[in-house]
Design an enzyme around this catalytic site. Structure first.
Site, PDB file in Angstrom:
ATOM      1  CG  HIS A   1      -1.488   3.261  -3.447  1.00  0.00           C
ATOM      2  ND1 HIS A   1      -2.250   3.306  -4.586  1.00  0.00           N
ATOM      3  CD2 HIS A   1      -1.922   2.183  -2.755  1.00  0.00           C
ATOM      4  CE1 HIS A   1      -3.115   2.315  -4.582  1.00  0.00           C
ATOM      5  NE2 HIS A   1      -2.947   1.613  -3.488  1.00  0.00           N
TER       6      HIS A   1
ATOM      7  CD  GLN B   1      -2.887  -0.913  -0.141  1.00  0.00           C
ATOM      8  OE1 GLN B   1      -3.507   0.129  -0.349  1.00  0.00           O
ATOM      9  NE2 GLN B   1      -2.928  -1.935  -0.992  1.00  0.00           N
TER      10      GLN B   1
ATOM     11  CG  HIS C   1     -43.328  29.805   5.541  1.00  0.00           C
ATOM     12  ND1 HIS C   1     -42.503  30.782   5.050  1.00  0.00           N
ATOM     13  CD2 HIS C   1     -42.707  28.618   5.285  1.00  0.00           C
ATOM     14  CE1 HIS C   1     -41.418  30.223   4.530  1.00  0.00           C
ATOM     15  NE2 HIS C   1     -41.516  28.908   4.658  1.00  0.00           N
TER      16      HIS C   1
ATOM     17  CD  GLU D   1      -8.185   4.616   0.590  1.00  0.00           C
ATOM     18  OE1 GLU D   1      -8.612   4.537  -0.577  1.00  0.00           O
ATOM     19  OE2 GLU D   1      -7.037   5.028   0.866  1.00  0.00           O
ATOM     20  CG  HIS D   2      -7.386   0.352   1.942  1.00  0.00           C
ATOM     21  ND1 HIS D   2      -6.526   1.357   1.534  1.00  0.00           N
ATOM     22  CD2 HIS D   2      -8.203   0.090   0.894  1.00  0.00           C
ATOM     23  CE1 HIS D   2      -6.810   1.683   0.285  1.00  0.00           C
ATOM     24  NE2 HIS D   2      -7.827   0.946  -0.125  1.00  0.00           N
TER      25      HIS D   2
END
Length: 425
Positions: free
Chosen positions: A252, A249, A412, A319-320
């Protein structure tokens, strides 16, 4: 209970982020002003691309024909898994209708956005899987028009395998563009595209900043930072497996943090000892990226108990999140903050990144505390509707008018009270 940091990460420089914001702001302003001409200029200056921006049907077919059949089959395998999982997600999205009170009917519908822009990273690596993850999910959600872009290589364009994946997944328009210019072209519907309702897909810091700046004008999947991964491991884990899962990882990019949280000091020390040689075994530029990420961004954290390890993992909200520990069901029930969870030594983040089915476009930088990853839900609007008969309208009008006047909203109140009068047929 105690938490011991055996390795800590270096602080990130703030000036780098400011420089990126300034550059992206200028680029988007130029594209706003000059349109396609500015996009072509950036494509030439930044990527060395002077060819067609729009990938023609003929060029698409030619690129697909050049992809080896074995690779096509691997891509088809991954596409089938991703599509199957997205279809299962879609099946969980229901429409409903309820009589809230006598005479008042309300409900919800699921409507896909009308157009999506899918960014597929290129550059150092050819991210075939990102084409599969983004375009397939949009297609399953029912998005009528999908534009896809990816960085070009000088004299080549988008790599053939990425074109094949885009075509297989059903991209309606493919543009030979990367970076900020690719994001802007999709957002604004340049080169014959439709202005996108949502921009999705991972990218570098400039792509992430462009999406952030365009948010509001268009939707985005999430605010993305560098990819990150955390491994929780106990005495049952293999140091070799853990170190490879971390370093794989880290490759990356230089700014991709990886974290090991463990209850076993022996395992932690062995991972620290093995990491440099594992990094050295990688080819370039992977080795340099992984080495910098490991040296500057990695942390190794020793905990006394599994509950403490789970608390640390939830605090990091990675993330992971990978668990290589005993009693996997305990971890599945206990952990609560992650983009995607990978349970057991037989499972690895790499499966999720490429082929297994759940989406790999996931929240980074702790965003998993409040959001999940890309799914069919991101391409779908959950909208509501209501209607009522005269009796329900009378009751609602009385109560709405009273509340409105307490709030000071006279318009309203009067709008509600109109419904107390007989309405034209």
């Amino acid at each position: 209970m105690a938490i011991t940091y055996l390795k800590t990460a270096d602080p990130r420089p703030l000036v780098e982020n400011k420089d990126i914001r300034d550059i992206v702001h200028i680029m988007l302003a130029n594209i706003d002003r000059e349109g396609e001409a500015a996009v072509r200029d950036y494509a030439q200056k930044l990527d060395g691309w002077t060819g067609d921006i729009v990938l023609t049907d003929e060029a698409r077919r030619a690129a697909c024909a050049r992809v080896p059949e074995d690779l096509k089959n691997d891509i088809r395998f991954a596409h089938a898994n991703i599509q199957r999982f997205a279809e299962a997600q879609k099946a969980t999205m229901g429409e409903c209708e309820i009589e809230v009170m006598p005479g008042l009917i309300a409900g919800q519908k699921q409507i896909p956005v009308s157009s999506a822009g899918c960014y597929v990273p290129g550059g150092r690596y050819s991210h075939i899987a990102s084409a599969l993850m983004t375009i397939t999910t949009a297609k399953v959600a029912g998005v009528p028009h999908i534009t896809a872009v990816s960085p070009t290589r000088p004299g080549i364009g988008i790599p053939d395998a990425i074109v094949f994946a885009m075509d297989l997944c059903g991209a309606d328009l493919i543009l030979n563009l990367g970076g900020v210019q690719g994001i802007a072209a999709m957002a604004k519907g340049l080169f014959g595209g439709r202005p996108t309702d949502i921009l999705v897909g991972p990218g570098n810091s400039y792509v992430a900043e462009a999406k952030r700046m365009l948010f509001g004008e268009v939707g985005i999947d999430m605010f993305a930072g560098p990819t990150d991964s955390l491994v929780v491991a106990d005495h049952t884990a293999s140091a070799e497996t853990v170190v490879w899962d971390l370093i794989s990882q880290a490759e990356h990019g230089m700014d991709s943090p990886v974290w090991l949280v463990t209850t076993d000091r022996t395992l932690a020390m062995e991972v620290l000892a093995r990491a440099p040689s594992v990094i050295d075994s990688l080819p370039e530029p992977n080795a340099t990226a992984a080495r910098t990420a490991w040296n500057e961004r990695a942390e190794v954290i020793l905990c006394d108990t599994r509950e403490e390890a789970a608390e640390v993992a939830d605090r990091y909200a990675p993330e992971h999140l990978q668990v290589q520990a005993d009693d996997l069901n305990w971890w599945l029930d206990r952990l609560s903050a992650y983009g995607s969870l990978f349970l057991g030594k037989e499972t690895t983040v790499a499966f999720g990144d490429k082929t297994s089915g759940p989406n790999h476009v996931l929240p980074t930088s702790g965003a998993a505390r409040y959001t999940g990853g890309l799914s069919v839900h991101k391409f779908t609007k959950t909208v509501t509707w209501q209607r009522c008969n005269a009796a329900a309208s009378h009751e609602l009008a009385l109560r709405t008018a009273r509340i409105s006047r307490v709030e000071g909203m006279e318009g309203h109140a009067r709008s509600a009270e109109l419904r107390l009068r007989p309405q034209p047929a």
